[in-house]
Design a protein around this motif. Structure first.
Motif: not given
Ligand code: PLP
Length: 429
Positions: A128-129, A205, A267, A269
Motif C-alpha cells: 500500500a505504501k 485511513c 495490503s 502486510s
Molecule cells: N497504510 C497504513 C495506514 C499503514 O499503517 C501501513 C503500514 O504500517 C501501510 C499503509 C503500508 O503498507 P504496506 O506494507 O503494504 O506498504
C-alpha cells in the motif's frame, strides 16, 4: 613504516573526495521534508539507547511491524511456487503489471463480494505504501490535498515530495497548502467536515493508524457526500480493515456512490504478516473520472505499467493462498492473536489511570498524556522501562500529547511490557 604511511593516506583520501560535488541541484521538494521519516528516527533513538544500555532487553511496541509467523498454508503455496520456478513447466517471468488474474478475482471475492467491484478494477502491487506513492504520481504536483491529523506519515510526506505543498511551518508544525483534518477525542476522531476547506484529494485511513479509530457507516456517508459535493477524490486506506470488530464498514465501497469518488488501497502486510513478503492492492473503479471525463483507472494503469513490473510471482502465490478459505481462516487466527495483545495493552494503561483510545478495530492503542510532549513521554518510557513506543506528534501536530502502542509482538514481550509499565507508572502514582 612505509605501510603505515600508505594506511594513513588511504584513510585521508575519502575525506578529500567528499569536497567534490556534482552540479546537480537537490530536489527542492525533498529538501522541504523535516528530519527523518518517523520510523527511522525511532530506530535511531532505539539503537542509541541499546548502545547506552547494552544489557537491557528492549521491547518494541513502536514501529508496528508484524512479529508472528506466517501461517503454513500461505508459506506452503509460496514454497511450491518458488520450487516450480526451477522447472520448465512452472517457470514464469514478467507477469501482468496489474497482477495475476486469479489473485485479482480472489481479492475481489474475499473483500469486495456484492460491492460491485470488477476484478479488472483491482491492481495487485508490492504494498500500500508503494501504491500511495504511485497514486501521487497519477495526481501530480498541482492538486491540493487533505489528510487526517494525526495520520500515517506517508500521505503527507509523499505529497511534499511530489511538490503539492509549500514549506514546513515551524509554528503550526504543518506544511502549507495541506489541509490537516484534526481528529481528536473531542470530535470522536472524525474531522469536522463543515469547517474543512475543499481539496482535490482527501486521504482517509480507517481503521486509523495511529489512533485506532474507525469511522462509522454514518461518518463515511458524510465523507462520501462531502467529497461528491466538492468533486474531490478520496484515497481510502483500509490496511487494517480485517481488525474491525464492530459493524464499521470494512471498505469505502460499502457506501453508495463511493465508486464515483474513491480509490481504496489495502495490503496483506498486517493481514498475513507480509510486511517483508510485500503484497498489497489498490482498487480504482472505472466510474471514477477526472474533471475532463478521463477515467482515473486508465492513468493508474499507465503508471503501473510504466513504473512497476508487477508484484513478485512468489508473493502472489502467497496472496492467492491468503484469499482461499483456509488462508482467510488462518489470517483471522493471527489477527485474533494480535487483538488479544491489544486487550492486554488497553487494560495495562487503563489500570494505570491513563485514557486510551482505539484498540478495538485496530492493532494500535492511542494513549493520552495530557499536557505532555509526545517525544518526552517516548523518552521517559524508553529510559525507565526499555520499551519503544511511537510519539504521537510523529503522525502530525494533532498527535501531540499521545503515544501509540502497537500490539504487534510476541505474547511474552507484551506481558513483560505490561509488567514493566505497571511497575514504573504504578510506583509514580
Ligand atoms: N497504510 C497504513 C495506514 C499503514 O499503517 C501501513 C503500514 O504500517 C501501510 C499503509 C503500508 O503498507 P504496506 O506494507 O503494504 O506498504
Amino acid at each position: 613504516r612505509g605501510a603505515s604511511v600508505s594506511l594513513i593516506r588511504c584513510i585521508a583520501e575519502p575525506a578529500e573526495k567528499t569536497t567534490y560535488t556534482t552540479s546537480v541541484n537537490r530536489n527542492a521538494n525533498i529538501a522541504k521534508l523535516q528530519a527523518g521519516y518517523l520510523f527511522p528516527e525511532i530506530a535511531r533513538r532505539r539503537n542509541a539507547h541499546i548502545q547506552r544500555y547494552p544489557d537491557a532487553k528492549v521491547i518494541s511496541l513502536g514501529i508496528g511491524d508484524t512479529t508472528e509467523p506466517i501461517p503454513t498454508v500461505i508459506t506452503g503455496a509460496m514454497e511450491a511456487r518458488a520450487r516450480a520456478l526451477s522447472t520448465l513447466e512452472g517457470y514464469s517471468g514478467y507477469g501482468a503489471e496489474q497482477g495475476e488474474k486469479p489473485l485479482r478475482a480472489g481479492i475481489g471475492a474475499a473483500f469486495y463480494a456484492d460491492l460491485g467491484i470488477d476484478e479488472t478494477e483491482i491492481f495487485v502491487s508490492d504494498g500500500a505504501k508503494c501504491d500511495i506513492t504511485r497514486l501521487q504520481l497519477v495526481f501530480g504536483p498541482n492538486v491540493t490535498m487533505a489528510a487526517q491529523d494525526p495520520s500515517y506519515p506517508a500521505y503527507v510526506d509523499t505529497s511534499v515530495m511530489m511538490g503539492q505543498t509549500g514549506l514546513f511551518q515551524s509554528d503550526s508544525q504543518q506544511y502549507s497548502k495541506i489541509q490537516y483534518m484534526k481528529c481528536t477525542p473531542e470530535n470522536d476522531f472524525f474531522p469536522d467536515l463543515s469547517s474543512t476547506p475543499r481539496t482535490d484529494i482527501i486521504f482517509f485511513c480507517s481503521p486509523n493508524n495511529p489512533t485506532g479509530a474507525s469511522a462509522s457507516r454514518k461518518q463515511l456517508e458524510e465523507l462520501v457526500a462531502f467529497a461528491k459535493k466538492n468533486g474531490s477524490i478520496i484515497v481510502y486506506d483500509s490496511a487494517y480493515a480485517i481488525y474491525t470488530s464492530d459493524d464499521s464498514p470494512k471498505s469505502i465501497y460499502e457506501i453508495p456512490g463511493a465508486k464515483e469518488c474513491a480509490i481504496e488501497t489495502a495490503s496483506f502486510s498486517k493481514y498475513a504478516g507480509f510486511t517483508g513478503v510485500r503484497l498489497g492492492w489498490t482498487v480504482v473503479p472505472k466510474a471514477l473520472k477526472f474533471a475532463d471525463g478521463h477515467p482515473v483507472h486508465t492513468d493508474f494503469n499507465r503508471v503501473m505499467t510504466t513504473c512497476f513490473n508487477g508484484a513478485s510471482n512468489v508473493a502472489q502465490a502467497g496472496g492467492l493462498a491468503c484469499v482461499s478459505s483456509e488462508g482467510l481462516k488462518a489470517m483471522h487466527e493471527t489477527v485474533k492473536f494480535y487483538k488479544e495483545n491489544t486487550k492486554i495493552l488497553v487494560e495495562t494503561f487503563e489500570s494505570l489511570g491513563f485514557k486510551t483510545f482505539g484498540g478495538k478495530n485496530a492493532p494500535y492503542v492511542w494513549v493520552q498524556f495530557p499536557g505532555k510532549s509526545s517525544w518526552d513521554v517516548f523518552s521517559e518510557i524508553l529510559e525507565q522501562t526499555h520499551i519503544v513506543t511511537t510519539p504521537g506528534s510523529g503522525f502530525g501536530p494533532g498527535g501531540e500529547g499521545f503515544i501509540r502502542a502497537s500490539a504487534f509482538g510476541h505474547r511474552e514481550n507484551i506481558l513483560e511490557a505490561s509488567r514493566r509499565l505497571k511497575e514504573y507508572f504504578g510506583s509514580k502514582k
